[in-house]
Design a protein around this motif. Structure first.
Motif, short mmCIF file in Angstrom:
data_model
loop_
_atom_site.label_atom_id
_atom_site.label_comp_id
_atom_site.label_asym_id
_atom_site.label_seq_id
_atom_site.Cartn_x
_atom_site.Cartn_y
_atom_site.Cartn_z
N ARG A 194 0.98 -1.08 -0.59
CA ARG A 194 0.04 -0.21 -0.57
C ARG A 194 0.92 1.06 -0.31
O ARG A 194 0.31 2.00 -0.70
N GLN A 198 1.31 3.72 -3.04
CA GLN A 198 0.19 5.69 -2.82
C GLN A 198 1.92 6.14 -3.73
O GLN A 198 1.42 7.20 -4.28
N THR A 273 -4.16 5.36 -0.43
CA THR A 273 -4.83 3.32 -0.66
C THR A 273 -4.77 2.86 0.51
O THR A 273 -4.63 1.58 0.63
N PHE A 274 -4.66 3.38 1.36
CA PHE A 274 -4.84 2.34 3.47
C PHE A 274 -6.83 2.63 2.71
O PHE A 274 -6.68 1.55 3.99
N LEU A 279 -7.48 -2.80 -4.50
CA LEU A 279 -6.43 -1.89 -4.64
C LEU A 279 -5.61 -2.17 -6.29
O LEU A 279 -5.39 -1.59 -7.27
#
Length: 279
Positions: A194, A198, A273-274, A279
């Motif tokens: 992640r 990002q 992204t977290f 994803l």
């Protein structure tokens, strides 16, 4: 990428002229870089491939080749574009100032507070000294061995490492490192994925901001670079069946998708992204 007339950054620390650390004998320079790149991008333990190498020695000062000088000029100008972009994005989108990092150019092996630039490193960012590290020979590896050709593919590599500095500026790196230390290896790898995706998204934000410098095909070069260094593809190239639990950077499709997201939106807040379910 049209960089003629773009200023060079002053935040360059070039260690190549002073010699640099090398290994005598064993795997050649480009061969070593390929192994390091595969280890770094694919999450592969390359220690067995590096065992038996001669000790690291310091080489004598030398003159840079014309190709090395061009690589330094290119890196300096790309770095300057990141300074301009994030120097504008931070105040506009976050209401705060941006402090740029130093880009260290080295040849062979060098030292950092995060460890030597050897083993499974490749280009990397060290939050301890707020510097990004790059062996400019990696540009040749990227193009000739990993299939990511074009000057914008090389620019993307620099932008990706600077994106890690952006994460450091925002406090994200520290938070993720704390979480990684508190969980098992598989979960830690998932957090790293992640983090890397990002950085790809933030690279896309940068790419959108420098759109006026782009030439036809540049975005395709960056997307191809993102795909070529996806964990799944690199593990296949290394003769392994892709193992998602070992991924540390994301699949080819994920890396290209998040870069594209940043490029299409130009908003770093879209690079969470977290908080993403997919994803």
């Amino acid at each position: 990428m049209r960089l003629k007339g773009v200023r060079g950054s002053r935040n360059i620390e070039d260690r190549r002229r002073s010699g640099g650390a090398t290994r005598a004998g064993g795997i050649g320079g480009i061969g070593l870089l390929v192994i390091l790149a595969l280890g770094y991008f694919a999450g592969i333990d390359v220690t067995p491939l590096l065992q038996g190498q001669a000790p690291v020695t310091q080489s004598a000062p030398r003159e840079l080749t014309a190709e090395e000088q061009r690589a330094a000029e290119f890196s300096s100008r790309v770095l300057a574009t990141t300074e301009e972009v994030w120097g504008q994005v931070f105040p506009a989108q976050l209401g705060r100032d941006y402090t740029p990092p130093i880009l260290v150019l080295y040849s062979g092996i060098t030292q950092s507070p995060c460890g030597n630039a050897s083993g499974a490193t490749g280009p990397f960012y060290c939050p301890a000294d707020r510097k990004a590290y790059l062996d400019t020979e990696f540009f040749a590896t990227l193009s000739q061995r990993l299939g990511a050709r074009g000057d914008f593919a090389a620019a993307y590599v620099i932008a990706h490492e600077i994106a890690h500095h952006v994460q450091n500026e925002l406090g994200i790196l520290g938070q993720v490192n704390e979480r990684r230390q508190a969980v098992g290896q598989t979960q830690a790898n998932a957090l790293t994925v992640r983090l890397e995706l990002q950085a790809d998204c933030l690279s896309g934000v940068w790419a959108r901001a420098v759109d006026g410098l782009l030439e036809p095909g540049d975005i395709e070069e960056a997307l191809n670079a993102a795909r070529m260094i996806g964990d799944d593809l690199l593990q296949k190239r290394a003769g392994r069946v892709p193992q998602p639990h070992t991924f540390t950077h994301g699949t080819s499709a994920q890396r290209a998708r998040w870069f594209a997201r940043g490029y299409e939106n130009g908003d770093l807040r879209q690079c969470d992204t977290f908080g993403a379910e997919r994803l």
